[in-house]
Design an enzyme around this catalytic site. Structure first.
Site, PDB file in Angstrom:
ATOM      1  N   GLU A  71       1.017  -1.198  -0.024  1.00 51.89           N
ATOM      2  CA  GLU A  71       0.044   0.096   0.062  1.00 51.89           C
ATOM      3  C   GLU A  71       0.907   1.171  -0.009  1.00 51.89           C
ATOM      4  O   GLU A  71       1.806   1.413   1.082  1.00 51.89           O
ATOM      5  CB  GLU A  71      -0.891  -0.024   1.316  1.00 51.89           C
ATOM      6  CG  GLU A  71      -1.649   1.059   1.234  1.00 51.89           C
ATOM      7  CD  GLU A  71      -2.699   1.146   2.399  1.00 51.89           C
ATOM      8  OE1 GLU A  71      -2.831   0.335   3.285  1.00 51.89           O
ATOM      9  OE2 GLU A  71      -3.550   2.202   2.585  1.00 51.89           O
ATOM     10  N   ARG A 125       5.364 -13.086   9.769  1.00 55.17           N
ATOM     11  CA  ARG A 125       5.898 -11.611   9.581  1.00 55.17           C
ATOM     12  C   ARG A 125       7.278 -11.618  10.223  1.00 55.17           C
ATOM     13  O   ARG A 125       7.295 -12.008  11.152  1.00 55.17           O
ATOM     14  CB  ARG A 125       4.760 -10.717  10.381  1.00 55.17           C
ATOM     15  CG  ARG A 125       4.335  -9.556   9.954  1.00 55.17           C
ATOM     16  CD  ARG A 125       3.268  -8.786  10.894  1.00 55.17           C
ATOM     17  NE  ARG A 125       3.601  -7.412  10.466  1.00 55.17           N
ATOM     18  CZ  ARG A 125       2.811  -6.970   9.277  1.00 55.17           C
ATOM     19  NH1 ARG A 125       2.171  -7.734   8.426  1.00 55.17           N
ATOM     20  NH2 ARG A 125       3.208  -5.649   9.044  1.00 55.17           N
ATOM     21  N   LYS A 135       4.326   0.740   9.260  1.00 60.45           N
ATOM     22  CA  LYS A 135       4.392   2.119   8.540  1.00 60.45           C
ATOM     23  C   LYS A 135       3.779   3.120   9.415  1.00 60.45           C
ATOM     24  O   LYS A 135       4.254   4.305   9.435  1.00 60.45           O
ATOM     25  CB  LYS A 135       3.807   1.768   7.287  1.00 60.45           C
ATOM     26  CG  LYS A 135       4.572   1.292   6.073  1.00 60.45           C
ATOM     27  CD  LYS A 135       3.998   1.085   4.601  1.00 60.45           C
ATOM     28  CE  LYS A 135       3.046  -0.065   4.644  1.00 60.45           C
ATOM     29  NZ  LYS A 135       2.422  -0.012   3.499  1.00 60.45           N
TER      30      LYS A 135
HETATM   31  P1  ATP Z   1       2.694  -2.107   8.002  1.00 61.14           P
HETATM   32  O1  ATP Z   1       1.956  -2.766   8.997  1.00 61.14           O
HETATM   33  O2  ATP Z   1       4.055  -1.784   8.162  1.00 61.14           O
HETATM   34  O3  ATP Z   1       2.000  -0.932   7.362  1.00 61.14           O
HETATM   35  P2  ATP Z   1       1.405  -3.699   5.980  1.00 61.14           P
HETATM   36  O4  ATP Z   1       1.360  -5.258   5.739  1.00 61.14           O
HETATM   37  O5  ATP Z   1       0.192  -3.035   6.021  1.00 61.14           O
HETATM   38  O6  ATP Z   1       2.685  -3.299   6.769  1.00 61.14           O
HETATM   39  P3  ATP Z   1       1.633  -3.437   3.082  1.00 61.14           P
HETATM   40  O7  ATP Z   1       2.187  -2.561   2.230  1.00 61.14           O
HETATM   41  O8  ATP Z   1       0.137  -4.147   3.052  1.00 61.14           O
HETATM   42  O9  ATP Z   1       2.101  -3.115   4.658  1.00 61.14           O
HETATM   43  O10 ATP Z   1       2.501  -4.840   2.707  1.00 61.14           O
HETATM   44  C1  ATP Z   1       2.948  -5.210   1.626  1.00 61.14           C
HETATM   45  C2  ATP Z   1       3.156  -6.633   1.734  1.00 61.14           C
HETATM   46  O11 ATP Z   1       4.463  -6.936   2.504  1.00 61.14           O
HETATM   47  C3  ATP Z   1       2.304  -7.506   2.009  1.00 61.14           C
HETATM   48  O12 ATP Z   1       2.144  -8.488   1.561  1.00 61.14           O
HETATM   49  C4  ATP Z   1       2.634  -7.627   3.674  1.00 61.14           C
HETATM   50  O13 ATP Z   1       2.018  -8.963   4.011  1.00 61.14           O
HETATM   51  C5  ATP Z   1       4.116  -7.990   3.534  1.00 61.14           C
HETATM   52  N1  ATP Z   1       4.702  -7.283   4.729  1.00 61.14           N
HETATM   53  C6  ATP Z   1       4.384  -6.180   5.345  1.00 61.14           C
HETATM   54  N2  ATP Z   1       5.389  -6.074   6.638  1.00 61.14           N
HETATM   55  C7  ATP Z   1       5.769  -7.269   6.615  1.00 61.14           C
HETATM   56  C8  ATP Z   1       6.800  -8.002   7.684  1.00 61.14           C
HETATM   57  N3  ATP Z   1       7.143  -7.245   8.709  1.00 61.14           N
HETATM   58  N4  ATP Z   1       7.266  -9.143   7.374  1.00 61.14           N
HETATM   59  C9  ATP Z   1       6.928  -9.935   6.271  1.00 61.14           C
HETATM   60  N5  ATP Z   1       5.874  -9.369   5.340  1.00 61.14           N
HETATM   61  C10 ATP Z   1       5.588  -8.081   5.449  1.00 61.14           C
HETATM   62 MG    MG Z   2      -1.310  -2.610   5.047  1.00 71.25          MG
END
Ligand code: ATP
Ligand code: MG
Length: 576
Positions: free
Chosen positions: A51, A275, A285
């Site tokens: 995102e 994760r 983020k």
């Molecule tokens: P955040 O909580 O930091 O905003 P998010 O999961 O909302 O992370 P996205 O932009 O939706 O962030 O993530 C893009 C991809 O990266 C998704 O497939 C997500 O599952 C993966 N991802 C995000 N954070 C991690 C992490 N700590 N470890 C492994 N994969 C991750």
């Molecule tokens: Mg997200």
């Protein structure tokens, strides 16, 4: 290539000490799907779906290596797809930084897409679901919907609007799209099962009304699809065969499959993995954004940040990150890894590629009384003992030098073998010197150490086989370049920065000592023109990277990581 023996991060030339994890369960699923031709002869297709509401962090690196690495390994393709369904939080700046981050890690996407590319198609599919009596417009408020949803132990209650006619739903949904209703007044919900044990299946919201400017579609839309409705369908449109995401989406998988089944579209499959979490580090983020907005760091690329732009500026290499991710593998349970383990991989990679140089962070002047005034010699230094091809360079040596303040003690404690009165030590690549006397200022601080040198020890060896117990680094005072060095420590004081006392926020755990600026450092002259991003080992001190704040003749260095390897010690202790 035999998939079982390759790393998910596709490590080029793996060395014996970083033999990649031999296998992981996601790879096993793909191997099986290829064997059974689950997707016919279609190539493996993955996607990385960030995102654009912040910068990528090291957790995303794990997902990127998995998505791109596995597709590469099986001759498949990977799309970069921006999951841009929350217009209020998304910006072009984030889109650009994400693309830069993926490329920096060493990957190139096949297709570049945005969930917003599919808004028309998603809208058409929503109409189809309404026509099939699988979706309805609900006038309940968000709060009422929450109350109707029930709990893990109690079933939900039907909305009074659940049994609207198809015609009424079509009309209301069309008017939602046209902008006739204010934000939050109505939603489109899937009609599934208010008694399902899985709360995600209790008539989840598919669309909400949001009169917000979108970074790509502008004001074309005032209804936006929810993640759960947009994600699987976007995967399906791109014919994604393996859609990897983190474990918190496991409970969403039945919904992911439900939409695809109702619509009869390409059967993408979701696979969840753990994760990444690291001690002393926050990977969210939202929280990183708070640090940036409240100016608790200098920006998204502050070298203390776990963002890709931060660790890059700090001096971490993409190879180190890929090796790390390959070694940790994937699993079905979340855990937290030691930050020291990541640093171990950074050190291991830099050890192979970083040229050695001499730099003194806290200078103490050394005068060699018996060295000819005005004489300058070039002594030959090895650029990288790990890499013969890195060659050698000349370093100027003269009568007045700087050494580290820590490398001299007027009153040496037991087992202190560095320079002290009467003690002989080796100057790296230079000569043996013996300390004779000190000069102090009015405050009683030592400002100069006077020494003698033995001309027969040039290059650092004594022809009579005399031994010294210590070798110290130095720079020639007349030739030294002034430098600023930024030394970083962990960003948070707690292993789990989310652990706070009542009434506190995670920012209470910020480490006030996470940045130390040393402005009086002296570095050897070869570093005067070092370009931003170049990485070095300062002998005996650690790995350092030239910061973009550098000006010609005034370099600024970030300490990437110290030489001492806490992780190697932890491992050794565990093994013994
Ligand atoms: P955040 O909580 O930091 O905003 P998010 O999961 O909302 O992370 P996205 O932009 O939706 O962030 O993530 C893009 C991809 O990266 C998704 O497939 C997500 O599952 C993966 N991802 C995000 N954070 C991690 C992490 N700590 N470890 C492994 N994969 C991750
Ligand atoms: Mg997200």
């Amino acid at each position: 290539m035999n998939p079982a023996n390759t790393s998910l991060a596709a490590v080029p030339n793996p060395s014996p000490e970083n033999v990649p994890a031999p296998s992981n369960f996601v790879r096993d699923i793909i191997v099986e799907d290829v064997r059974t031709k689950k997707f016919g002869d279609a190539a493996i297709q993955t996607r990385f779906p960030p995102e654009p509401n912040g910068y990528l962090h090291i957790g995303h690196a794990k997902a990127i290596c998995l998505d791109f690495g596995l597709a590469d390994e099986f001759g498949g393709k990977t799309n970069l797809r921006f999951d841009d369904t929350n217009p209020e939080k998304e910006e072009q700046e984030y889109v650009d930084s994400i693309m830069e981050g993926v490329r920096w890690l060493g990957f190139e996407w096949d297709g570049l897409y945005y969930a917003s590319d599919y808004f028309d198609q998603l809208y058409q599919w929503a109409i189809k679901l309404i026509k099939d009596a699988k979706a309805y417009v609900d006038d309940l408020s968000a709060d009422e919907i929450r109350k109707h949803r029930g709990t893990l132990t109690e079933p939900g209650k039907d909305s009074p609007f659940r049994n609207r006619s198809v015609e009424e739903n079509l009309d209301l949904f069309e008017r939602m799209r046209k902008g006739e209703f204010p934000d939050g007044s109505r939603v489109l919900r899937a009609k599934i099962d208010m008694a399902s044990p899985n709360l995600n299946m209790r008539d989840p919201v598919m669309y909400r009304i949001l009169h917000a400017e979108h970074h790509r579609t502008g004001d074309k839309w005032c209804i936006y699809p929810m993640y759960d409705y947009a994600h699987g369908q976007s995967d399906s449109i791109e014919r994604v065969t393996h859609s990897m995401c983190t474990l918190e989406f496991e409970d969403h998988r039945p919904l992911y499959n439900w939409f695809i089944q109702q619509l009869g579209i390409f059967p993408s499959q979701q696979i969840e993995f753990d994760r990444l979490s690291l001690t002393y580090t926050l990977l969210s983020k939202r929280k990183l954004l708070k640090l940036v907005q409240e100016k608790l760091v200098s920006g998204w690329d502050d070298p203390r940040m776990p963002t890709l732009s931060g660790i890059r500026r700090r001096g971490y290499t993409p190879e180190a990150i890929r090796n790390f991710v390959g070694a940790i593998g994937v699993s079905k349970t979340n855990g937290t890894l030691e930050l020291a383990m990541l640093e171990h991989f950074v050190r291991e990679d830099l050890n192979k590629r970083a040229p050695r140089v001499m730099a003194v962070l806290r200078p103490l002047k050394v005068v060699i009384d018996n060295y000819p005034d005005g004489q300058v010699e070039e002594v030959e230094a090895v650029n990288n003992p790990e890499d013969e091809s890195a060659g050698r360079r000349n370093v100027p040596f003269s009568k007045v030098l700087y050494i580290e303040q820590d490398d001299f003690r007027e009153d040496p404690p037991k087992q202190y073998y560095r320079l002290s009165p009467g003690r002989e030590v080796r100057l790296r690549y230079g000569y043996f010197i013996t300390a004779k006397s000190v000069v102090k200022n009015d405050a009683g601080e030592i400002v100069e150490v006077h020494c003698t040198y033995d001309p027969a020890t040039r290059g650092g060896n004594s022809p009579d086989g005399r031994k010294v117990k210590s070798t110290i680094h130095w720079v020639s005072a007349a030739h030294a370049v002034d430098a600023e060095v930024r030394v970083y420590d962990r960003m948070f004081t707690k292993e789990d920065p989310n652990h706070v006392e009542e009434g506190q926020e995670f920012t209470a755990n910020l480490n006030p000592q996470s940045l130390e600026v040393i402005s009086e450092a002296k570095v050897e002259p070869s570093l005067a023109a070092a370009s931003a991003g170049s990485r070095f080992q300062f002998e005996r001190l650690g790995y350092f990277c030239v910061d973009p704040d550098s000006k010609p003749g005034q370099p600024v260095f970030n300490r990437t990581v110290a030489l001492k390897d806490a992780w190697a010690r932890i491992e050794k202790r565990a093994g013994s």
